[in-house]
Design a protein around this motif. Structure first.
Motif, PDB file in Angstrom:
ATOM      1  N   ASN A  56      -7.697   5.665  14.314  1.00 20.31           N
ATOM      2  CA  ASN A  56      -6.799   4.641  14.866  1.00 20.31           C
ATOM      3  C   ASN A  56      -7.212   4.292  16.287  1.00 20.31           C
ATOM      4  N   THR A  57      -7.263   3.014  16.581  1.00 23.50           N
ATOM      5  CA  THR A  57      -7.737   2.574  17.891  1.00 23.50           C
ATOM      6  C   THR A  57      -6.767   2.934  19.007  1.00 23.50           C
ATOM      7  N   ASP A  58      -7.319   3.297  20.151  1.00 20.50           N
ATOM      8  CA  ASP A  58      -6.513   3.508  21.351  1.00 20.50           C
ATOM      9  C   ASP A  58      -6.793   2.437  22.393  1.00 20.50           C
ATOM     10  N   GLY A  59      -7.645   1.474  22.058  1.00 21.04           N
ATOM     11  CA  GLY A  59      -7.928   0.360  22.954  1.00 21.04           C
ATOM     12  C   GLY A  59      -8.974   0.634  24.007  1.00 21.04           C
ATOM     13  N   LEU A  60      -9.447   1.880  24.122  1.00 19.38           N
ATOM     14  CA  LEU A  60     -10.375   2.239  25.187  1.00 19.38           C
ATOM     15  C   LEU A  60     -11.714   1.517  25.039  1.00 19.38           C
ATOM     16  N   LEU A  61     -12.333   1.609  23.871  1.00 17.78           N
ATOM     17  CA  LEU A  61     -13.649   1.010  23.663  1.00 17.78           C
ATOM     18  C   LEU A  61     -13.578  -0.514  23.747  1.00 17.78           C
ATOM     19  N   ALA A  62     -12.555  -1.108  23.141  1.00 18.81           N
ATOM     20  CA  ALA A  62     -12.422  -2.570  23.167  1.00 18.81           C
ATOM     21  C   ALA A  62     -12.220  -3.076  24.597  1.00 18.81           C
ATOM     22  N   ASN A  63     -11.411  -2.386  25.371  1.00 13.67           N
ATOM     23  CA  ASN A  63     -11.187  -2.786  26.764  1.00 13.67           C
ATOM     24  C   ASN A  63     -12.483  -2.712  27.572  1.00 13.67           C
ATOM     25  N   TYR A  64     -13.273  -1.675  27.311  1.00 16.11           N
ATOM     26  CA  TYR A  64     -14.525  -1.504  28.057  1.00 16.11           C
ATOM     27  C   TYR A  64     -15.521  -2.616  27.703  1.00 16.11           C
ATOM     28  N   ILE A  65     -15.636  -2.920  26.410  1.00 18.05           N
ATOM     29  CA  ILE A  65     -16.539  -3.995  25.979  1.00 18.05           C
ATOM     30  C   ILE A  65     -16.076  -5.330  26.555  1.00 18.05           C
ATOM     31  N   SER A  66     -14.783  -5.567  26.541  1.00 15.03           N
ATOM     32  CA  SER A  66     -14.238  -6.815  27.064  1.00 15.03           C
ATOM     33  C   SER A  66     -14.573  -6.994  28.540  1.00 15.03           C
ATOM     34  N   GLU A  69     -18.694  -7.367  28.995  1.00 16.88           N
ATOM     35  CA  GLU A  69     -19.261  -8.626  28.529  1.00 16.88           C
ATOM     36  C   GLU A  69     -18.420  -9.836  28.909  1.00 16.88           C
ATOM     37  N   MET A  70     -17.285  -9.567  29.565  1.00 14.05           N
ATOM     38  CA  MET A  70     -16.387 -10.641  29.999  1.00 14.05           C
ATOM     39  C   MET A  70     -16.017 -11.558  28.826  1.00 14.05           C
ATOM     40  N   ILE A  71     -15.524 -10.930  27.757  1.00 11.51           N
ATOM     41  CA  ILE A  71     -15.106 -11.654  26.560  1.00 11.51           C
ATOM     42  C   ILE A  71     -13.667 -11.284  26.250  1.00 11.51           C
ATOM     43  N   PRO A  72     -12.962 -12.084  25.449  1.00 17.61           N
ATOM     44  CA  PRO A  72     -11.579 -11.743  25.085  1.00 17.61           C
ATOM     45  C   PRO A  72     -11.491 -10.434  24.315  1.00 17.61           C
TER      46      PRO A  72
END
Length: 310
Positions: A56-66, A69-72
């Motif tokens: 289950n996602t905790d948002g850590l990886l997605a926040n870092y990629i965002s 790469e300055m993407i949504p």
């Protein structure tokens, strides 16, 4: 797209990096050690492992990629999902997938994911610059038997050329004196020891009697007050929301506490919003379990923040 470098970056800072829908890479502190056979010294490190149950996602990886790469945030999640499909496709085809600076993944019996970490990488930042080295085994020789033989055969002698000085001279005289005194000297020392012991016992008895006779009276004693102070600990925080107005944050804390949560404010984030948490946790597994429970019972939008508070 390869996300190896992003996962590797986060492993230096966090103990748990979840790849949503696939599993979690975990680090655990390992002390310095010495290999029993090779006698190689290894510095402290973070031992890397993989847990396929934490998906289950905790948002850590997605926040870092965002941020990188300055993407949504939604686009970052799309890239993660695409990468997970790439991993599963390769594993089911029987391939061994190499993750740069992390390790290798393969598929084992009953379709279980096997992980082999890369031992040359140390994710413990405090060990930066320290490398392993091999030292020859230290051989210790024991000369006890030889010394005992020499002591038995060597007499005590004093010559004009080598005079005993200082305490050595008096020590030698004491040895000779005790040897001449024999049993009489031993009995004399025994009597001194018994006298000292009796004197010590008498002093202890006198002190004990004085303590028993002493009384302590405090006039008008103050009533006892019990104060329970609980200081939240842990770097894992289950976020309930962030508010522009502090009054709204305080209202949210009150609402959550009425529901039984140990809610509190943890200060402002970088956007100036007042953050409210359901609770803080020391162990990452406890935090993830609490996050799942909150999403199921109270707030599906709750997420996990990993941050060390002042």
């Amino acid at each position: 797209m390869q996300l190896d470098s992003y996962i590797s970056d986060l492993l230096y800072r966090y103990e748990c990096v979840i790849l949503p829908g696939f599993g979690a890479f975990l680090t655990q502190y390992q002390s310095a050690r010495v290999h029993d056979t090779t006698h190689a010294f290894y510095p402290p490190k973070k031992k890397l492992s993989f847990n396929a149950q934490l998906t289950n996602t905790d948002g850590l990886l997605a926040n870092y990629i965002s941020k990188k790469e300055m993407i949504p945030h939604e686009e970052a999640n799309t890239k993660i999902a695409s990468y997970v499909r790439f991993l599963f496709d390769g594993l089911h085809k029987g391939s061994t997938i190499e993750l740069a600076n992390i390790g290798s993944l393969s598929l084992g019996a009953e379709n279980t994911v096997l992980f082999e970490p890369l031992y040359s990488i140390n994710y413990l930042t405090t060990s930066f610059g320290l490398s392993s080295f091999t030292s020859p085994q230290i051989a210790r020789e024991v000369y006890k038997k030889e010394v005992e033989v020499i002591e038995e055969k060597t007499p005590i002698a004093f010559t004009p050329e080598r005079r005993a000085s200082g305490w050595m001279k008096y020590a030698a005289i004491a040895v000779i004196g005790l040897g001449l005194a024999g049993v009489g000297g031993f009995n004399y020392l025994k009597n001194i020891e018994e006298h000292n012991y009796a004197a010590k016992q008498e002093a202890d008895n006198q002190i004990e009697q004085k303590i028993q006779q002493a009384t302590f009276v405090i006039p008008n004693p103050l009533p006892a007050i019990t104060i329970e102070l609980t200081k939240p600990k842990g770097n894992y925080h289950v976020i309930a929301g962030a508010f522009r107005m502090e009054e709204n944050a305080e209202k949210r804390v009150t609402q959550l506490r009425e529901k039984g949560y140990k809610a509190r404010q943890i200060g402002k984030n970088k956007f100036g919003l007042h953050q409210v948490v359901y609770g803080s946790y020391i162990d990452s597994k406890d935090a993830l379990n609490a996050l799942r429970a909150v999403r199921k019972a109270d707030n599906t939008s709750a997420w996990l923040l990993v941050q060390k508070l002042d």
